[in-house]
Design a protein around this motif. Structure first.
Motif, PDB file in Angstrom:
ATOM      1  N   GLN A 100      -8.892  45.671  -8.641  1.00  0.00           N
ATOM      2  CA  GLN A 100      -9.188  45.556  -7.211  1.00  0.00           C
ATOM      3  C   GLN A 100     -10.505  44.834  -6.979  1.00  0.00           C
ATOM      4  OE1 GLN A 100      -9.025  49.596  -5.822  1.00  0.00           O
ATOM      5  NE2 GLN A 100      -6.789  49.589  -5.583  1.00  0.00           N
ATOM      6  N   ARG A 101     -11.531  45.141  -7.836  1.00  0.00           N
ATOM      7  CA  ARG A 101     -12.801  44.418  -7.683  1.00  0.00           C
ATOM      8  C   ARG A 101     -12.618  42.937  -7.955  1.00  0.00           C
ATOM      9  NH1 ARG A 101     -14.826  49.143 -10.268  1.00  0.00           N
ATOM     10  NH2 ARG A 101     -14.745  48.095 -12.306  1.00  0.00           N
ATOM     11  N   HIS A 102     -11.892  42.605  -9.049  1.00  0.00           N
ATOM     12  CA  HIS A 102     -11.656  41.193  -9.361  1.00  0.00           C
ATOM     13  C   HIS A 102     -10.847  40.518  -8.254  1.00  0.00           C
ATOM     14  CE1 HIS A 102     -10.988  37.616 -11.753  1.00  0.00           C
ATOM     15  NE2 HIS A 102      -9.688  37.742 -11.551  1.00  0.00           N
ATOM     16  N   THR A 103      -9.849  41.243  -7.749  1.00  0.00           N
ATOM     17  CA  THR A 103      -9.016  40.680  -6.683  1.00  0.00           C
ATOM     18  C   THR A 103      -9.831  40.429  -5.418  1.00  0.00           C
ATOM     19  OG1 THR A 103      -7.053  41.787  -7.540  1.00  0.00           O
ATOM     20  CG2 THR A 103      -6.996  41.117  -5.250  1.00  0.00           C
ATOM     21  N   GLU A 104     -10.698  41.405  -5.089  1.00  0.00           N
ATOM     22  CA  GLU A 104     -11.516  41.238  -3.886  1.00  0.00           C
ATOM     23  C   GLU A 104     -12.476  40.064  -4.037  1.00  0.00           C
ATOM     24  OE1 GLU A 104     -12.911  41.979  -0.093  1.00  0.00           O
ATOM     25  OE2 GLU A 104     -11.140  42.697  -1.162  1.00  0.00           O
ATOM     26  N   THR A 105     -13.065  39.923  -5.248  1.00  0.00           N
ATOM     27  CA  THR A 105     -13.970  38.786  -5.484  1.00  0.00           C
ATOM     28  C   THR A 105     -13.220  37.467  -5.365  1.00  0.00           C
ATOM     29  OG1 THR A 105     -15.301  40.152  -6.971  1.00  0.00           O
ATOM     30  CG2 THR A 105     -15.562  37.765  -7.120  1.00  0.00           C
ATOM     31  N   THR A 106     -12.014  37.410  -5.974  1.00  0.00           N
ATOM     32  CA  THR A 106     -11.215  36.184  -5.899  1.00  0.00           C
ATOM     33  C   THR A 106     -10.830  35.871  -4.462  1.00  0.00           C
ATOM     34  OG1 THR A 106     -10.322  36.662  -8.098  1.00  0.00           O
ATOM     35  CG2 THR A 106      -9.145  35.035  -6.764  1.00  0.00           C
ATOM     36  N   ARG A 107     -10.429  36.921  -3.725  1.00  0.00           N
ATOM     37  CA  ARG A 107     -10.045  36.703  -2.330  1.00  0.00           C
ATOM     38  C   ARG A 107     -11.216  36.181  -1.511  1.00  0.00           C
ATOM     39  NH1 ARG A 107     -10.619  39.147   2.309  1.00  0.00           N
ATOM     40  NH2 ARG A 107     -11.755  40.885   1.346  1.00  0.00           N
ATOM     41  N   GLN A 108     -12.408  36.773  -1.728  1.00  0.00           N
ATOM     42  CA  GLN A 108     -13.577  36.314  -0.986  1.00  0.00           C
ATOM     43  C   GLN A 108     -13.922  34.869  -1.330  1.00  0.00           C
ATOM     44  OE1 GLN A 108     -16.680  39.119  -1.841  1.00  0.00           O
ATOM     45  NE2 GLN A 108     -15.755  40.781  -0.628  1.00  0.00           N
ATOM     46  N   MET A 109     -13.795  34.519  -2.633  1.00  0.00           N
ATOM     47  CA  MET A 109     -14.072  33.137  -3.037  1.00  0.00           C
ATOM     48  C   MET A 109     -13.099  32.173  -2.373  1.00  0.00           C
ATOM     49  SD  MET A 109     -14.904  33.663  -7.096  1.00  0.00           S
ATOM     50  CE  MET A 109     -14.894  31.892  -7.358  1.00  0.00           C
ATOM     51  N   PHE A 110     -11.799  32.518  -2.396  1.00  0.00           N
ATOM     52  CA  PHE A 110     -10.805  31.638  -1.780  1.00  0.00           C
ATOM     53  C   PHE A 110     -11.037  31.521  -0.266  1.00  0.00           C
ATOM     54  CE2 PHE A 110      -8.235  31.918  -5.651  1.00  0.00           C
ATOM     55  CZ  PHE A 110      -7.702  30.655  -5.674  1.00  0.00           C
ATOM     56  N   GLU A 111     -11.316  32.657   0.373  1.00  0.00           N
ATOM     57  CA  GLU A 111     -11.529  32.608   1.816  1.00  0.00           C
ATOM     58  C   GLU A 111     -12.780  31.805   2.164  1.00  0.00           C
ATOM     59  OE1 GLU A 111     -11.598  36.582   3.219  1.00  0.00           O
ATOM     60  OE2 GLU A 111      -9.385  36.823   3.164  1.00  0.00           O
ATOM     61  N   HIS A 112     -13.853  31.966   1.339  1.00  0.00           N
ATOM     62  CA  HIS A 112     -15.062  31.188   1.587  1.00  0.00           C
ATOM     63  C   HIS A 112     -14.792  29.698   1.411  1.00  0.00           C
ATOM     64  CE1 HIS A 112     -19.278  30.065   1.637  1.00  0.00           C
ATOM     65  NE2 HIS A 112     -19.101  29.444   0.483  1.00  0.00           N
ATOM     66  N   ASP A 113     -14.077  29.355   0.313  1.00  0.00           N
ATOM     67  CA  ASP A 113     -13.761  27.947   0.077  1.00  0.00           C
ATOM     68  C   ASP A 113     -12.852  27.405   1.172  1.00  0.00           C
ATOM     69  OD1 ASP A 113     -13.895  25.612  -1.753  1.00  0.00           O
ATOM     70  OD2 ASP A 113     -11.744  25.932  -1.888  1.00  0.00           O
ATOM     71  N   LEU A 223      -4.165  24.295   0.570  1.00  0.00           N
ATOM     72  CA  LEU A 223      -5.088  25.429   0.466  1.00  0.00           C
ATOM     73  C   LEU A 223      -4.517  26.661   1.153  1.00  0.00           C
ATOM     74  CD1 LEU A 223      -8.498  23.623   1.080  1.00  0.00           C
ATOM     75  CD2 LEU A 223      -7.671  24.620  -1.065  1.00  0.00           C
ATOM     76  N   HIS A 224      -3.878  26.462   2.297  1.00  0.00           N
ATOM     77  CA  HIS A 224      -3.256  27.616   2.982  1.00  0.00           C
ATOM     78  C   HIS A 224      -2.145  28.223   2.126  1.00  0.00           C
ATOM     79  CE1 HIS A 224      -5.314  27.662   6.821  1.00  0.00           C
ATOM     80  NE2 HIS A 224      -5.177  26.338   6.930  1.00  0.00           N
ATOM     81  N   LEU A 225      -1.349  27.393   1.459  1.00  0.00           N
ATOM     82  CA  LEU A 225      -0.281  27.907   0.593  1.00  0.00           C
ATOM     83  C   LEU A 225      -0.863  28.677  -0.580  1.00  0.00           C
ATOM     84  CD1 LEU A 225       2.164  24.842   0.559  1.00  0.00           C
ATOM     85  CD2 LEU A 225       2.472  27.018   1.740  1.00  0.00           C
ATOM     86  N   ILE A 226      -1.974  28.158  -1.167  1.00  0.00           N
ATOM     87  CA  ILE A 226      -2.611  28.841  -2.295  1.00  0.00           C
ATOM     88  C   ILE A 226      -3.143  30.205  -1.851  1.00  0.00           C
ATOM     89  CG2 ILE A 226      -4.596  28.756  -3.856  1.00  0.00           C
ATOM     90  CD1 ILE A 226      -4.174  25.724  -3.991  1.00  0.00           C
ATOM     91  N   ALA A 227      -3.791  30.226  -0.685  1.00  0.00           N
ATOM     92  CA  ALA A 227      -4.319  31.502  -0.171  1.00  0.00           C
ATOM     93  C   ALA A 227      -3.190  32.499   0.058  1.00  0.00           C
ATOM     94  CB  ALA A 227      -5.090  31.252   1.118  1.00  0.00           C
ATOM     95  N   ARG A 231      -2.676  36.144  -1.852  1.00  0.00           N
ATOM     96  CA  ARG A 231      -2.484  37.431  -1.165  1.00  0.00           C
ATOM     97  C   ARG A 231      -1.229  38.149  -1.685  1.00  0.00           C
ATOM     98  NH1 ARG A 231      -4.003  34.098   3.342  1.00  0.00           N
ATOM     99  NH2 ARG A 231      -6.123  34.557   4.050  1.00  0.00           N
ATOM    100  N   GLU A 232      -0.141  37.399  -1.923  1.00  0.00           N
ATOM    101  CA  GLU A 232       1.085  38.025  -2.451  1.00  0.00           C
ATOM    102  C   GLU A 232       0.839  38.619  -3.836  1.00  0.00           C
ATOM    103  OE1 GLU A 232       4.044  35.011  -2.370  1.00  0.00           O
ATOM    104  OE2 GLU A 232       4.509  35.256  -0.232  1.00  0.00           O
ATOM    105  N   LEU A 233       0.108  37.872  -4.719  1.00  0.00           N
ATOM    106  CA  LEU A 233      -0.181  38.385  -6.067  1.00  0.00           C
ATOM    107  C   LEU A 233      -1.049  39.643  -6.000  1.00  0.00           C
ATOM    108  CD1 LEU A 233      -0.858  35.030  -7.982  1.00  0.00           C
ATOM    109  CD2 LEU A 233       1.134  36.513  -8.179  1.00  0.00           C
ATOM    110  N   LEU A 234      -2.032  39.646  -5.102  1.00  0.00           N
ATOM    111  CA  LEU A 234      -2.888  40.824  -4.955  1.00  0.00           C
ATOM    112  C   LEU A 234      -2.067  42.031  -4.523  1.00  0.00           C
ATOM    113  CD1 LEU A 234      -6.044  39.254  -3.283  1.00  0.00           C
ATOM    114  CD2 LEU A 234      -5.680  39.841  -5.667  1.00  0.00           C
ATOM    115  N   SER A 235      -1.162  41.812  -3.555  1.00  0.00           N
ATOM    116  CA  SER A 235      -0.314  42.911  -3.084  1.00  0.00           C
ATOM    117  C   SER A 235       0.572  43.431  -4.207  1.00  0.00           C
ATOM    118  CB  SER A 235       0.536  42.423  -1.901  1.00  0.00           C
ATOM    119  OG  SER A 235       1.395  43.461  -1.446  1.00  0.00           O
TER     120      SER A 235
END
Length: 267
Positions: A100-113, A223-227, A231-235
């Motif tokens: 979950q920590r790794h996923t949250e970090t990855t999500r934040q990085m993708f959202e920031h980018d 980029l929208h498709l990657i994001a 999200r699907e992989l995190l879920s």
């Protein structure tokens, strides 16, 4: 038998300790024969029944000891299984927290980018719109200049024709005017050609800007498709971790709610 013992005084042998009494002790037990005593056949029959009862009790005790040993072994196995499952559950919780920590970090990085690239895209779109407006204004101005130049060229050519007709009657007097008219016509054609070249160059620049805008739009869609995929992989990872934790909890509950659980509670 108590009455006989009282009547016979010290003739009756000392009875064995009840705590160590066995079926063989009862079978081998002998009583002295006295007057007015009990019926020996009745005594023997009763002793036989007592010996059988003691023998059955001894076998039941042995069986209960074996059952106790088996239950203790099962209890120890259950305790070991519970400790192992608790260790696995702790590991699963730690893995889930790390994922979950790794996923949250990855999500934040993708959202920031994504936010950064979206802002850059908007800036480019604004610059493109401004450039297109400026280009359109320049093209319109050049078209006006081209129209004016063509008009001047037409008038100059008309003047040349008119002057050439006039020169037929007065060539020497009007040579300077004809030369001037030719120069004006040449300059007008040059200005017209220069304006046409600028219009072509601006049209090409506008096409390049439109192509760049379209390519940038495709990048934003990617980029929208990657994001969305992230999200699907995190879920899916969260669902898998929850299912694993639930399965371990069910195993522990099954062990603690069964017969072994009651032994654990009694222990």
């Amino acid at each position: 038998m108590g009455t006989n013992a009282a009547e016979s005084g010290s003739l009756a042998p000392v009875a064995p300790d009840v705590g160590t009494l066995s079926a063989s002790d009862i079978d081998e037990r002998k009583f002295p024969v006295v007057r007015r005593g009990y019926d020996m056949s009745s005594v023997d029959d009763f002793l036989d029944r007592v010996a059988a009862k003691v023998n059955r009790t001894d076998r039941e005790i042995d069986q209960l000891r074996l059952t106790q040993q088996e239950l203790e072994r099962q209890l120890n196995d259950a305790r070991a299984a519970i400790e192992r499952l608790q260790g696995e559950l702790t590991g699963a919780h730690e893995e889930t927290a790390e994922a979950q920590r790794h996923t949250e970090t990855t999500r934040q990085m993708f959202e920031h980018d994504l936010r950064r690239k979206t802002a850059h895209t908007r800036e480019l779109e604004t610059a493109l719109a401004s450039a297109q407006e400026e280009t359109d204004a320049q093209v319109a101005a050049l078209r006006d200049q081209l129209t004016a130049a063509e008009s001047r060229a037409t008038h100059a050519e008309q003047d040349v024709v008119r002057l050439q007709k006039e020169l037929e009657s007065a060539a020497e007097a009007h040579q300077s005017a004809v030369a001037s008219a030719h120069e004006e016509a040449t300059e007008a054609r040059r200005q017209r050609d220069e304006a046409a070249s600028k219009v072509i160059a601006l049209e090409e620049g506008r096409h390049e800007l439109e192509a760049a805008s379209e390519a940038l739009g495709q990048q934003v869609k990617g980029l929208h498709l990657i994001a969305h995929r992230v999200r699907e992989l995190l879920s899916a990872q969260r669902d898998a971790s929850d299912q694993r934790v639930t399965a371990v909890d069910d195993q522990i509950a099954a062990l603690t709610d069964g017969p072994l659980g009651r032994y654990l509670d009694d222990d």
